[in-house]
Scaffold this motif. Structure first.
Motif, PDB file in Angstrom:
ATOM      1  N   ILE A   1       4.127   4.310  -2.094  1.00 15.43           N
ATOM      2  CA  ILE A   1       3.681   2.921  -1.944  1.00 15.43           C
ATOM      3  C   ILE A   1       4.036   2.410  -0.554  1.00 15.43           C
ATOM      4  CG2 ILE A   1       3.992   0.558  -2.788  1.00 15.43           C
ATOM      5  CD1 ILE A   1       4.533   1.824  -5.577  1.00 15.43           C
ATOM      6  N   TYR A   2       5.247   2.726  -0.089  1.00 18.43           N
ATOM      7  CA  TYR A   2       5.648   2.329   1.265  1.00 18.43           C
ATOM      8  C   TYR A   2       4.698   2.922   2.300  1.00 18.43           C
ATOM      9  CZ  TYR A   2      10.304   1.140  -0.615  1.00 18.43           C
ATOM     10  OH  TYR A   2      11.346   0.618  -1.315  1.00 18.43           O
ATOM     11  N   ALA A   3       4.426   4.215   2.170  1.00 18.56           N
ATOM     12  CA  ALA A   3       3.593   4.901   3.160  1.00 18.56           C
ATOM     13  C   ALA A   3       2.170   4.339   3.187  1.00 18.56           C
ATOM     14  CB  ALA A   3       3.565   6.399   2.870  1.00 18.56           C
ATOM     15  N   VAL A   4       1.582   4.170   2.011  1.00 12.27           N
ATOM     16  CA  VAL A   4       0.210   3.662   1.951  1.00 12.27           C
ATOM     17  C   VAL A   4       0.150   2.223   2.451  1.00 12.27           C
ATOM     18  CG1 VAL A   4      -1.663   3.028   0.363  1.00 12.27           C
ATOM     19  CG2 VAL A   4      -0.529   5.242   0.140  1.00 12.27           C
ATOM     20  N   GLY A   5       1.076   1.383   2.022  1.00 11.75           N
ATOM     21  CA  GLY A   5       1.093  -0.010   2.461  1.00 11.75           C
ATOM     22  C   GLY A   5       1.304  -0.140   3.954  1.00 11.75           C
ATOM     23  N   THR A   6       2.239   0.627   4.492  1.00  9.86           N
ATOM     24  CA  THR A   6       2.506   0.600   5.929  1.00  9.86           C
ATOM     25  C   THR A   6       1.287   1.088   6.711  1.00  9.86           C
ATOM     26  OG1 THR A   6       4.862   0.963   5.555  1.00  9.86           O
ATOM     27  CG2 THR A   6       4.030   1.463   7.751  1.00  9.86           C
ATOM     28  N   ALA A   7       0.676   2.164   6.256  1.00  5.48           N
ATOM     29  CA  ALA A   7      -0.504   2.679   6.940  1.00  5.48           C
ATOM     30  C   ALA A   7      -1.636   1.654   6.925  1.00  5.48           C
ATOM     31  CB  ALA A   7      -0.966   3.986   6.302  1.00  5.48           C
ATOM     32  N   LEU A   8      -1.854   1.020   5.776  1.00  2.00           N
ATOM     33  CA  LEU A   8      -2.905   0.003   5.695  1.00  2.00           C
ATOM     34  C   LEU A   8      -2.628  -1.170   6.624  1.00  2.00           C
ATOM     35  CD1 LEU A   8      -3.777  -0.149   1.897  1.00  2.00           C
ATOM     36  CD2 LEU A   8      -5.272   0.506   3.773  1.00  2.00           C
ATOM     37  N   ILE A   9      -1.400  -1.632   6.648  1.00  2.00           N
ATOM     38  CA  ILE A   9      -1.044  -2.754   7.524  1.00  2.00           C
ATOM     39  C   ILE A   9      -1.288  -2.384   8.981  1.00  2.00           C
ATOM     40  CG2 ILE A   9       0.888  -4.137   8.394  1.00  2.00           C
ATOM     41  CD1 ILE A   9       1.985  -4.085   5.471  1.00  2.00           C
TER      42      ILE A   9
ATOM     43  N   VAL B   1       8.593  -4.698  -2.241  1.00  2.00           N
ATOM     44  CA  VAL B   1       8.339  -3.574  -3.149  1.00  2.00           C
ATOM     45  C   VAL B   1       9.663  -3.045  -3.697  1.00  2.00           C
ATOM     46  CG1 VAL B   1       7.522  -1.181  -3.282  1.00  2.00           C
ATOM     47  CG2 VAL B   1       6.127  -2.903  -2.153  1.00  2.00           C
ATOM     48  N   ALA B   2      10.640  -2.864  -2.818  1.00  2.00           N
ATOM     49  CA  ALA B   2      11.953  -2.373  -3.261  1.00  2.00           C
ATOM     50  C   ALA B   2      12.602  -3.353  -4.235  1.00  2.00           C
ATOM     51  CB  ALA B   2      12.857  -2.136  -2.060  1.00  2.00           C
ATOM     52  N   SER B   3      12.494  -4.637  -3.953  1.00  2.00           N
ATOM     53  CA  SER B   3      13.061  -5.647  -4.849  1.00  2.00           C
ATOM     54  C   SER B   3      12.349  -5.642  -6.193  1.00  2.00           C
ATOM     55  CB  SER B   3      12.959  -7.038  -4.223  1.00  2.00           C
ATOM     56  OG  SER B   3      13.736  -7.109  -3.056  1.00  2.00           O
TER      57      SER B   3
ATOM     58  N   VAL C   1       5.413  -5.301   7.805  1.00  2.00           N
ATOM     59  CA  VAL C   1       5.805  -4.056   7.134  1.00  2.00           C
ATOM     60  C   VAL C   1       7.188  -4.188   6.499  1.00  2.00           C
ATOM     61  CG1 VAL C   1       6.454  -1.639   7.548  1.00  2.00           C
ATOM     62  CG2 VAL C   1       4.325  -2.529   8.476  1.00  2.00           C
ATOM     63  N   ILE C   2       8.126  -4.754   7.223  1.00  2.00           N
ATOM     64  CA  ILE C   2       9.492  -4.895   6.689  1.00  2.00           C
ATOM     65  C   ILE C   2       9.499  -5.771   5.443  1.00  2.00           C
ATOM     66  CG2 ILE C   2      11.756  -5.925   7.159  1.00  2.00           C
ATOM     67  CD1 ILE C   2      11.468  -4.839  10.029  1.00  2.00           C
ATOM     68  N   LEU C   3       8.773  -6.880   5.483  1.00  2.00           N
ATOM     69  CA  LEU C   3       8.705  -7.750   4.305  1.00  2.00           C
ATOM     70  C   LEU C   3       8.007  -7.047   3.143  1.00  2.00           C
ATOM     71  CD1 LEU C   3       8.023 -11.203   5.940  1.00  2.00           C
ATOM     72  CD2 LEU C   3      10.065 -10.519   4.679  1.00  2.00           C
TER      73      LEU C   3
END
Length: 137
Positions: free
Chosen positions: A23-31, A88-90, A81-83
């Motif tokens: 999820i992190y990778a896909v979200g970061t890539a999309l952003i 997601v982690a929260s 990305v950080i937010l």
């Protein structure tokens, strides 16, 4: 005996934990990809990015350093990305706590606080930089 809600939360928590990095990778890539396309660029702080671009001379002077000109976009994408990763982690942490039957009052306080601070900053920068355009006017 676990309730249906706990069983569902436990299953979602396991899925979230298993696929969290995906999820992190896909979200970061999309952003980052959408940030690179001006027509689709988004970020929580786009008006501030436009104002910083004007301050650094990105569009008004052609002699600006490329690294300095790119800095506002990098800052905007980084904050977004950080937010995203934080929330997601929260969310995964809260769902796992629900699945374990824990009290989540203490767990959700910080993410809710961060959400409201981000919301206030988002509204403030939209008010402050409402009339700033990419043409630096």
């Amino acid at each position: 005996m676990a309730s249906n809600t706990q069983i569902l939360a436990r299953a979602l928590g396991r899925l979230g934990r298993k696929y969290q990095h995906h999820i992190y990778a896909v979200g970061t890539a999309l952003i980052l990809v959408l940030q690179a396309m001006p027509a689709h660029a988004f970020g929580l702080f786009d008006p501030a990015q436009i104002a910083l671009t004007c301050m650094f001379g990105g569009t008004s002077s052609g002699t600006a350093n490329a690294a300095i000109s790119a800095l506002p976009a990098v800052i905007n994408a980084t904050i977004t990305v950080i937010l995203f990763i934080y929330f997601v982690a929260s969310g995964v942490k809260v769902v796992n706590a629900l699945g374990d039957g824990q009290e989540i009052t203490q767990i959700v306080q910080q993410p809710i606080g961060i959400f409201f601070v981000t919301l206030v900053l988002f509204i403030a920068q939209n008010i402050l930089f409402a009339n700033v355009t990419a043409a630096c006017t």
